[in-house]
Design a protein around this motif. Structure first.
Motif, mmCIF file in Angstrom:
data_model
loop_
_atom_site.group_PDB
_atom_site.id
_atom_site.type_symbol
_atom_site.label_atom_id
_atom_site.label_comp_id
_atom_site.label_asym_id
_atom_site.label_seq_id
_atom_site.Cartn_x
_atom_site.Cartn_y
_atom_site.Cartn_z
ATOM 1 N N PRO A 1 0.812 -1.221 0.000
ATOM 2 C CA PRO A 1 0.000 0.000 0.000
ATOM 3 C C PRO A 1 0.848 1.276 0.000
ATOM 4 C CG PRO A 1 -0.788 -1.542 1.676
ATOM 5 C CD PRO A 1 0.500 -2.093 1.155
ATOM 6 N N LYS A 2 1.960 1.258 0.725
ATOM 7 C CA LYS A 2 2.806 2.466 0.772
ATOM 8 C C LYS A 2 3.367 2.791 -0.612
ATOM 9 C CE LYS A 2 5.002 3.993 4.328
ATOM 10 N NZ LYS A 2 4.837 5.274 4.802
ATOM 11 N N LEU A 3 3.828 1.763 -1.320
ATOM 12 C CA LEU A 3 4.379 2.000 -2.658
ATOM 13 C C LEU A 3 3.313 2.568 -3.588
ATOM 14 C CD1 LEU A 3 6.632 -1.037 -3.628
ATOM 15 C CD2 LEU A 3 7.322 1.278 -3.030
ATOM 16 N N TRP A 4 2.109 1.998 -3.522
ATOM 17 C CA TRP A 4 1.038 2.465 -4.413
ATOM 18 C C TRP A 4 0.731 3.950 -4.131
ATOM 19 C CZ3 TRP A 4 1.986 -2.403 -5.193
ATOM 20 C CH2 TRP A 4 1.428 -3.070 -6.278
ATOM 21 N N THR A 5 0.746 4.318 -2.848
ATOM 22 C CA THR A 5 0.454 5.709 -2.489
ATOM 23 C C THR A 5 1.566 6.637 -2.976
ATOM 24 O OG1 THR A 5 -0.569 4.845 -0.487
ATOM 25 C CG2 THR A 5 -0.126 7.211 -0.524
ATOM 26 N N LEU A 6 2.809 6.219 -2.731
ATOM 27 C CA LEU A 6 3.935 7.108 -3.041
ATOM 28 C C LEU A 6 4.135 7.311 -4.536
ATOM 29 C CD1 LEU A 6 6.709 5.997 -0.537
ATOM 30 C CD2 LEU A 6 5.489 8.162 -0.628
ATOM 31 N N LEU A 7 3.769 6.321 -5.327
ATOM 32 C CA LEU A 7 4.108 6.387 -6.757
ATOM 33 C C LEU A 7 3.190 7.281 -7.576
ATOM 34 C CD1 LEU A 7 5.190 2.701 -7.448
ATOM 35 C CD2 LEU A 7 6.573 4.734 -7.862
ATOM 36 N N HIS A 8 2.106 7.768 -6.982
ATOM 37 C CA HIS A 8 1.188 8.614 -7.763
ATOM 38 C C HIS A 8 1.926 9.816 -8.356
ATOM 39 C CE1 HIS A 8 -2.796 6.897 -7.491
ATOM 40 N NE2 HIS A 8 -2.457 6.453 -6.294
ATOM 41 N N GLY A 9 1.861 9.964 -9.661
ATOM 42 C CA GLY A 9 2.439 11.130 -10.321
ATOM 43 C C GLY A 9 3.946 11.073 -10.509
ATOM 44 N N VAL A 10 4.578 9.969 -10.091
ATOM 45 C CA VAL A 10 6.035 9.879 -10.224
ATOM 46 C C VAL A 10 6.401 9.585 -11.685
ATOM 47 C CG1 VAL A 10 8.000 8.366 -9.646
ATOM 48 C CG2 VAL A 10 6.533 9.268 -7.830
ATOM 49 N N GLU A 11 7.457 10.266 -12.171
ATOM 50 C CA GLU A 11 7.877 10.061 -13.574
ATOM 51 C C GLU A 11 9.079 9.127 -13.699
ATOM 52 O OE1 GLU A 11 7.709 14.264 -15.500
ATOM 53 O OE2 GLU A 11 7.184 14.368 -13.375
#
Ligand SMILES: NC(=O)c1ccc[n+]([C@@H]2O[C@H](COP(=O)([O-])OP(=O)(O)OC[C@H]3O[C@@H](n4cnc5c(N)ncnc54)[C@H](O)[C@@H]3O)[C@@H](O)[C@H]2O)c1
Length: 306
Positions: A56-66
């Motif tokens: 869950p943490k990875l899914w949250t953090l990756l939003h909008g990452v290029e």
């Protein structure tokens, strides 16, 4: 760019994250602090404590990452021989978990930090990327498996994945775990103290020592150069230095009067490691800028422990 650096509180990851933030990027770090140190990070870097095994943490953090730089790993060769399951879980499982998250969120670009350790003992030196891998420890196996996963799944899922096989990095702030300290900070500490500089084996074994800033430059270039997805590059200095030579340079620059002693029973590892860096020169414009002596002087100057 919005960028995620895994393992970004580590020795190499923090230098990368701080440089990217200085360049004006929005930099997020995820690190479980198992070996990292939060105080290494500049305040512009957005730190999140957590594991690359925390879905869950990875899914949250990756939003909008290029772009993701994947450096989180367990890194101690000797420890990996004691705990291969844990090394596989973090270094391989963590990489696969990250790739799944990137796929689900449509993140287009990944740079992974692999290791020159995957080559093991090689007759032909300097070692090119085409050399057959010959890993000699669970750590090296895990780095190779992580590479293969990243390149294979990356190609299937359309994630442009670039692998850097990094040789022996040194520089200010390098961790000195008491049980398995890397040779450069260990020699600097021994030479700066009252005791002896201890060489394992006969000191003729060689390594390719590369300065931290040169590796950071290579990582950043790999994350910003188009058309190199699917490729693997050695990142070293392109020179080999024996442990005997290293000890002499360190004694000279520290003006140390420590004597050198040899521990024949100490773990020596492979006999030679020297990176062929022509592919990185050609595709990344990579040219190491810092000589060993200059890098050691900079480390000595910048690191208050020595
Ligand atoms: N330093 C070198 O000479 C060298 C050479 C070749 C490759 N590498 C690779 O570069 C990367 C960084 O190495 P380093 O020397 O900075 O080591 P380091 O131990 O300083 O950094 C690794 C970081 O990963 C973090 N970490 C470990 N497990 C984690 C997890 N489950 N989730 C999130 N974070 C976790 C640690 O807390 C640490 O901060 C590693 O992938 C390593 O294999 C380093």
């Amino acid at each position: 760019m919005r960028i995620l650096v895994t393992g970004g509180a580590g020795f190499l990851g923090s230098a990368l994250a701080n440089t990217l933030a200085q360049q004006g990027h929005e930099v997020l770090v995820v690190d479980d602090l198992s070996a990292g140190d939060l105080t290494r990070l500049h305040k512009q870097v957005l730190f999140h404590r957590g594991s690359v095994l925390d879905r869950p943490k990875l899914w949250t953090l990756l939003h909008g990452v290029e772009c993701v730089y994947h450096l989180a790993a367990r890194v101690l060769v000797a420890e990996s021989i004691l705990y291969p399951y844990d090394y596989n879980k973090v270094n391989v499982g963590g990489t696969v978990m990250l790739l799944e998250a990137m796929r689900d969120l449509g993140i287009p670009r990944l740079v992974i930090a692999s290791s020159g350790a995957i080559y093991g003992e090689q007759n032909e030196q300097p070692i090119s990327e085409a050399a057959p891998p010959n890993p000699r420890s669970p750590y090296a196996v895990s780095k190779l498996a992580a590479e293969y996963y990243a390149q294979t799944i990356g190609a299937i899922w359309g994630i442009a994945t670039t692998t850097l096989r990094i040789f022996n990095v040194y520089g200010p702030g390098q961790s000195l775990p008491p049980s398995h300290p890397p040779v450069v900070p260990r020699f600097l500490q021994q030479a700066s103290g009252d005791g002896s500089v201890v060489i394992f084996g006969d000191g003729t074994q060689t390594r390719d020592f590369v300065y931290l800033d040169d590796v950071v430059t290579a990582l950043i270039t790999a994350g910003t150069t188009d058309g190199i997805g699917g490729q693997t590059f050695n990142i070293g200095s392109g020179r080999d230095t024996s442990i005997n030579q290293l000890s002499k340079i360190i004694l000279a620059i520290t003006k140390s009067e420590s004597n050198i002693i040899y521990n024949a029973a100490g773990s020596v590892g492979v006999s030679r490691l020297q990176a062929n860096i022509t592919a990185a020169q050609k595709y990344l414009g990579y040219t190491p800028q810092v000589s060993l002596e200059s890098g050691l002087r900079q480390t000595l100057h910048a690191d208050a422990r020595f």
